[in-house]
Enzyme design. Structure first.
Site, mmCIF file in Angstrom:
data_model
loop_
_atom_site.group_PDB
_atom_site.id
_atom_site.type_symbol
_atom_site.label_atom_id
_atom_site.label_comp_id
_atom_site.label_asym_id
_atom_site.label_seq_id
_atom_site.Cartn_x
_atom_site.Cartn_y
_atom_site.Cartn_z
ATOM 1 N N CYS A 231 3.903 7.273 21.444
ATOM 2 C CA CYS A 231 3.467 6.488 20.293
ATOM 3 C C CYS A 231 2.348 7.207 19.529
ATOM 4 O O CYS A 231 2.605 8.238 18.917
ATOM 5 C CB CYS A 231 3.079 5.086 20.737
ATOM 6 S SG CYS A 231 3.055 3.887 19.382
ATOM 7 N N LEU A 232 1.114 6.720 19.543
ATOM 8 C CA LEU A 232 0.019 7.438 18.892
ATOM 9 C C LEU A 232 -0.097 8.854 19.438
ATOM 10 O O LEU A 232 -0.361 9.808 18.683
ATOM 11 C CB LEU A 232 -1.297 6.685 19.087
ATOM 12 C CG LEU A 232 -2.556 7.367 18.527
ATOM 13 C CD1 LEU A 232 -2.504 7.466 17.012
ATOM 14 C CD2 LEU A 232 -3.815 6.622 18.968
ATOM 15 N N GLN B 265 2.248 11.068 17.652
ATOM 16 C CA GLN B 265 1.770 11.384 16.306
ATOM 17 C C GLN B 265 0.677 12.455 16.346
ATOM 18 O O GLN B 265 0.671 13.386 15.527
ATOM 19 C CB GLN B 265 1.266 10.114 15.633
ATOM 20 C CG GLN B 265 2.347 9.066 15.430
ATOM 21 C CD GLN B 265 1.796 7.672 15.208
ATOM 22 O OE1 GLN B 265 0.585 7.481 15.080
ATOM 23 N NE2 GLN B 265 2.676 6.681 15.168
ATOM 24 N N ASN C 179 6.287 -0.139 18.451
ATOM 25 C CA ASN C 179 5.142 -0.872 17.897
ATOM 26 C C ASN C 179 4.219 0.125 17.207
ATOM 27 O O ASN C 179 3.194 0.524 17.740
ATOM 28 C CB ASN C 179 4.402 -1.626 18.999
ATOM 29 C CG ASN C 179 3.297 -2.508 18.444
ATOM 30 O OD1 ASN C 179 3.346 -2.908 17.283
ATOM 31 N ND2 ASN C 179 2.283 -2.794 19.251
ATOM 32 N N HIS D 128 8.300 3.285 23.017
ATOM 33 C CA HIS D 128 7.626 3.053 24.290
ATOM 34 C C HIS D 128 8.639 3.165 25.431
ATOM 35 O O HIS D 128 9.414 2.242 25.677
ATOM 36 C CB HIS D 128 6.966 1.670 24.298
ATOM 37 C CG HIS D 128 5.652 1.650 23.597
ATOM 38 N ND1 HIS D 128 4.454 1.858 24.240
ATOM 39 C CD2 HIS D 128 5.351 1.489 22.282
ATOM 40 C CE1 HIS D 128 3.465 1.815 23.356
ATOM 41 N NE2 HIS D 128 3.991 1.592 22.165
ATOM 42 N N GLU E 155 8.129 3.154 28.627
ATOM 43 C CA GLU E 155 7.838 2.293 29.780
ATOM 44 C C GLU E 155 8.411 0.894 29.572
ATOM 45 O O GLU E 155 8.875 0.258 30.511
ATOM 46 C CB GLU E 155 6.330 2.226 30.034
ATOM 47 C CG GLU E 155 5.528 1.329 29.135
ATOM 48 C CD GLU E 155 5.360 1.837 27.721
ATOM 49 O OE1 GLU E 155 4.849 1.080 26.877
ATOM 50 O OE2 GLU E 155 5.736 3.006 27.450
#
Length: 238
Positions: A131-132, A135, A173, A208, A210
């Site tokens: 995620c972040l 990026q 998300n 994600h 997980e």
């Protein structure tokens, strides 16, 4: 929403006609946009801790979900979770077999120190991102990021693995994306944005993997990470 994109909003526990509702609306409208703004980074752990046993993975905690260290432990690894402001020397002194940059909130482009840390780690230790973290890895590799018109939220987002052609059902998300469509290892089938990067010594996913409680299509990401740990030497600060 289609014309003005994602609007500001607020939730209040008062009547829609009350003064509290008016104050809440005013506060929402006064809130500055998230892109280009450093958020309060008082998130994540302040003290390193470990979950599981096995080859060590340093997790740079920028707001990690606890299910991520648990998944690493389930893969037979030690997740050594450290503050997100650790630099490359501190990370390498922990003698990891790999580094995982976690998820978290905000515009990735403003996290200049973390980008520099990841850039310094590339080529010295396998680097992974979620995620972040994906990026930030993209920025460290020289790509750009941008704010999505509408964020990817919730479950059942289809993502195609460009190597195998397999379609994964994923949980997402995020409100930003990496502009790396030509180099993408995974691609969103909803809007064509980059959903992952894979290269020599690094791998990342925007979704994600997980995904507690599911879907579980992304779990092989942790198998890739575990394999990298078991084949990598122990790195130390030079």
């Amino acid at each position: 929403m289609r014309d003005r994109l994602s609007p500001a909003g607020c939730a209040t526990a008062v009547s829609s006609r009350s003064a509290g509702s008016t104050r809440g609306r005013s506060s929402a409208l006064a809130e500055p946009p998230i892109d280009g703004r450093k958020l309060d980074r008082a998130i994540g752990t302040a003290v390193p801790y470990s979950v599981g046993e096995g080859p060590r993975v340093v997790v740079l905690d920028l707001g990690t979900k606890y299910s991520i260290p648990r998944r690493l432990a389930a893969a037979g690894l030690e997740a050594f979770v450290v503050p997100g402001d650790w630099d490359e020397d501190a990370v390498l002194e922990a003698r990891p077999r790999a580094v995982l940059v976690s998820n978290g909130p905000g515009d990735p482009s403003v996290l200049v120190e973390q980008i520099e840390t990841i850039r310094a780690l590339l080529g010295r230790v396998p680097v992974f991102g979620i995620c972040l973290g994906h990026q930030l890895l993209g920025l460290a590799l020289g790509h750009e990021t941008f704010k999505l018109p509408f964020g990817h939220r919730g479950a059942n987002h289809p993502v195609r693995d460009t190597a195998s052609g397999r379609v994964l059902v994923t949980v997402q998300n995020h409100g930003f994306a990496v502009a790396a469509e030509d180099d993408a290892a995974f691609v969103s089938l909803n809007d064509g944005t980059c959903e992952g990067l894979v290269g020599d010594g690094f791998a990342s996913v925007q979704f994600h993997p997980e995904a507690s409680p599911g879907p579980l299509d992304g779990l092989p990401f942790f198998d890739r990470l575990a394999q990298a740990c078991r084949s990598a030497p122990t790195f130390a600060r030079s």
